[in-house]
Design a protein around this motif. Structure first.
Motif, mmCIF file in Angstrom:
data_model
loop_
_atom_site.group_PDB
_atom_site.id
_atom_site.type_symbol
_atom_site.label_atom_id
_atom_site.label_comp_id
_atom_site.label_asym_id
_atom_site.label_seq_id
_atom_site.Cartn_x
_atom_site.Cartn_y
_atom_site.Cartn_z
ATOM 1 N N THR A 9 42.948 56.791 36.663
ATOM 2 C CA THR A 9 44.020 55.890 36.672
ATOM 3 C C THR A 9 44.020 54.733 35.876
ATOM 4 O OG1 THR A 9 43.133 54.465 38.429
ATOM 5 C CG2 THR A 9 44.326 56.777 39.166
ATOM 6 N N LEU A 10 45.153 54.344 35.291
ATOM 7 C CA LEU A 10 45.442 53.223 34.510
ATOM 8 C C LEU A 10 44.914 52.047 35.012
ATOM 9 C CD1 LEU A 10 46.540 51.950 31.977
ATOM 10 C CD2 LEU A 10 48.719 51.768 32.742
ATOM 11 N N PRO A 11 45.248 51.531 36.506
ATOM 12 C CA PRO A 11 44.910 50.369 37.043
ATOM 13 C C PRO A 11 43.271 50.445 36.874
ATOM 14 C CG PRO A 11 46.687 51.227 38.208
ATOM 15 C CD PRO A 11 46.155 52.213 37.305
ATOM 16 N N GLY A 12 42.628 51.728 37.333
ATOM 17 C CA GLY A 12 41.334 51.573 37.497
ATOM 18 C C GLY A 12 40.567 51.449 36.208
ATOM 19 N N ARG A 15 40.768 47.752 35.382
ATOM 20 C CA ARG A 15 39.867 46.786 36.251
ATOM 21 C C ARG A 15 38.453 47.158 35.538
ATOM 22 N NH1 ARG A 15 42.549 49.683 40.801
ATOM 23 N NH2 ARG A 15 43.940 47.861 41.538
ATOM 24 N N LEU A 16 38.022 48.428 35.127
ATOM 25 C CA LEU A 16 36.789 48.654 34.499
ATOM 26 C C LEU A 16 36.618 47.833 33.097
ATOM 27 C CD1 LEU A 16 36.078 52.610 35.000
ATOM 28 C CD2 LEU A 16 34.568 50.605 36.208
ATOM 29 N N VAL A 22 34.151 40.636 31.758
ATOM 30 C CA VAL A 22 33.615 39.524 32.686
ATOM 31 C C VAL A 22 32.316 39.356 32.535
ATOM 32 C CG1 VAL A 22 33.605 38.569 34.928
ATOM 33 C CG2 VAL A 22 35.759 39.312 34.187
ATOM 34 N N LEU A 23 31.658 40.502 32.557
ATOM 35 C CA LEU A 23 30.103 40.726 32.533
ATOM 36 C C LEU A 23 29.780 40.207 31.157
ATOM 37 C CD1 LEU A 23 29.349 44.035 34.562
ATOM 38 C CD2 LEU A 23 29.076 41.669 35.470
ATOM 39 N N LEU A 24 30.198 40.689 30.334
ATOM 40 C CA LEU A 24 29.623 40.216 28.837
ATOM 41 C C LEU A 24 30.057 38.674 28.617
ATOM 42 C CD1 LEU A 24 31.027 43.143 26.755
ATOM 43 C CD2 LEU A 24 28.509 42.508 27.207
ATOM 44 N N THR A 25 31.045 38.189 29.198
ATOM 45 C CA THR A 25 31.376 36.816 29.082
ATOM 46 C C THR A 25 30.473 36.096 29.766
ATOM 47 O OG1 THR A 25 33.911 37.337 28.607
ATOM 48 C CG2 THR A 25 33.067 35.024 29.212
ATOM 49 N N ALA A 26 30.008 36.576 31.138
ATOM 50 C CA ALA A 26 29.269 35.616 31.854
ATOM 51 C C ALA A 26 27.894 35.667 31.299
ATOM 52 C CB ALA A 26 29.094 36.176 33.163
#
Length: 340
Positions: A9-12, A15-16, A22-26
């Motif tokens: 899905t597009l929202p899915g 989100r991924l 976010v993980l790369l930024t953190a």
């Protein structure tokens, strides 16, 4: 199955993509915190333990040579102390002052090395052996000076000094040099490990940075195609911030890497080399005094003086009677052409 449902899905998918960014930024700030903590620990260990231990060992080596030279100078300048004749007062007073200074430097260095070597059995054993041998050396020198203060006891004083200088050359100086090498080797291992960690962290930072920027750019392209928007201001700002953060982080790693190299290779290595050279020079100076003090060993001290001269500035084929002339020629050639 959950991942397939998210990708389906597009929202899915959004989100991924957001989770990946976010993980790369953190990951970048976490890596920087770990690298900063590691670099801080390395600097603290270098400033508080590794460098002081090595410098104390080099000072010990230097002071041992100086102390023995001043012992010979005291005996040379004292004349017949027991008779109160022939003393060179100025030279005698200076030699005694330098002797006490060297004695105090050795005592301080041994205390510093004993405290720093706790937990290192091999270094502890070397320091204990050095301390015991130094006490014996002082006893022999003290006996030589005591004999020198008596009438017609110069030969006895000379014999005691000979025993002291044999102890110095056979045990004290080799132990001191081993201590310098051992402490310098520990520092070298710490330095190599820290540089290796920093190289790994710098590579990891580059990979994370490239992945983060690539993810943001791909997300920008995906949104532009999916929603028919040319630009997404938020993603553009995030991408620019990511690029700046990656460049600044890379610069930080590079500066830390270079400063470690400067501290070790460009600064500390030259300190060790200079201290060793100075200790050899003091020992060669002591050979001159020993040569005058002990005629029975003049051949030995001549050979020792020449050997130390070659350690400081080796000249192929130079003998004691030709060394000075060849040194002058070599130095003149160097002044004419520094590439020679």
């Amino acid at each position: 199955m959950v991942a397939d449902r998210y990708r389906g899905t597009l929202p899915g998918r959004l989100r991924l993509a957001r989770l990946a960014c976010v993980l790369l930024t953190a990951g970048l700030p976490v890596l920087l915190v770990v690298a900063a903590a590691g670099a801080s620990t390395t600097w603290d260990e270098t400033a508080g333990r590794d460098a002081p231990r090595t410098i104390s060992a080099t000072r010990l080596n230097l002071a041992l040579n100086d102390m023995d030279a001043q012992s010979a100078n005291i005996l040379l300048s004292s004349g017949d102390s027991g008779m109160g004749k022939g003393r060179l007062e100025e030279s005698y007073a200076k030699a005694n002052g330098f002797y006490r200074d060297a004695q105090e430097t050795i005592s301080r260095s041994l205390r510093a090395l004993a405290a720093a070597s706790e937990g290192d059995p091999a270094t502890e054993a070397t320091v204990v052996g050095l301390t015991d041998d130094f006490a014996h050396y002082q006893e022999l020198v003290g006996r030589a000076l005591e004999n020198d203060s008596r009438p017609a006891s110069k030969d006895a004083a000379r014999e005691d000094y000979r025993s002291a200088t044999d102890l110095l050359s056979d045990r004290l100086l080799p132990e001191a040099r081993r201590l310098v090498d051992a402490n310098n080797a520990v520092y070298e291992r710490q330095y190599a490990a820290a540089r290796g960690d920093l190289d790994l962290q710098r590579t990891t930072e580059a990979v994370l940075g490239v992945l983060l920027v690539a993810a943001l750019v791909l997300l920008q392209i995906y949104l532009a195609r999916r929603f028919h928007r040319v630009f997404n201001p938020g993603l553009i700002a995030a991408t620019l911030c990511a690029v700046v953060a990656v460049v600044c982080s890379a610069q930080l790693f590079t500066v830390t890497h270079d400063r470690m190299k400067v501290a070790r290779r460009d600064s500390f290595d030259s300190v060790i080399a200079l201290s060793r050279s100075k200790a050899i020079g003091y020992d060669a100076n002591a050979d001159e005094s020993r040569y005058l003090l002990d005629p029975d060993r003049r051949t030995t001290y001549e050979r020792s003086f020449l050997d130390k001269s070659h350690q400081l500035y080796g000249i192929v084929g130079a003998r004691l009677d030709t060394y000075d002339a060849k040194l002058g020629e070599s130095w003149s050639a160097y002044r004419r052409d520094h590439n020679d």
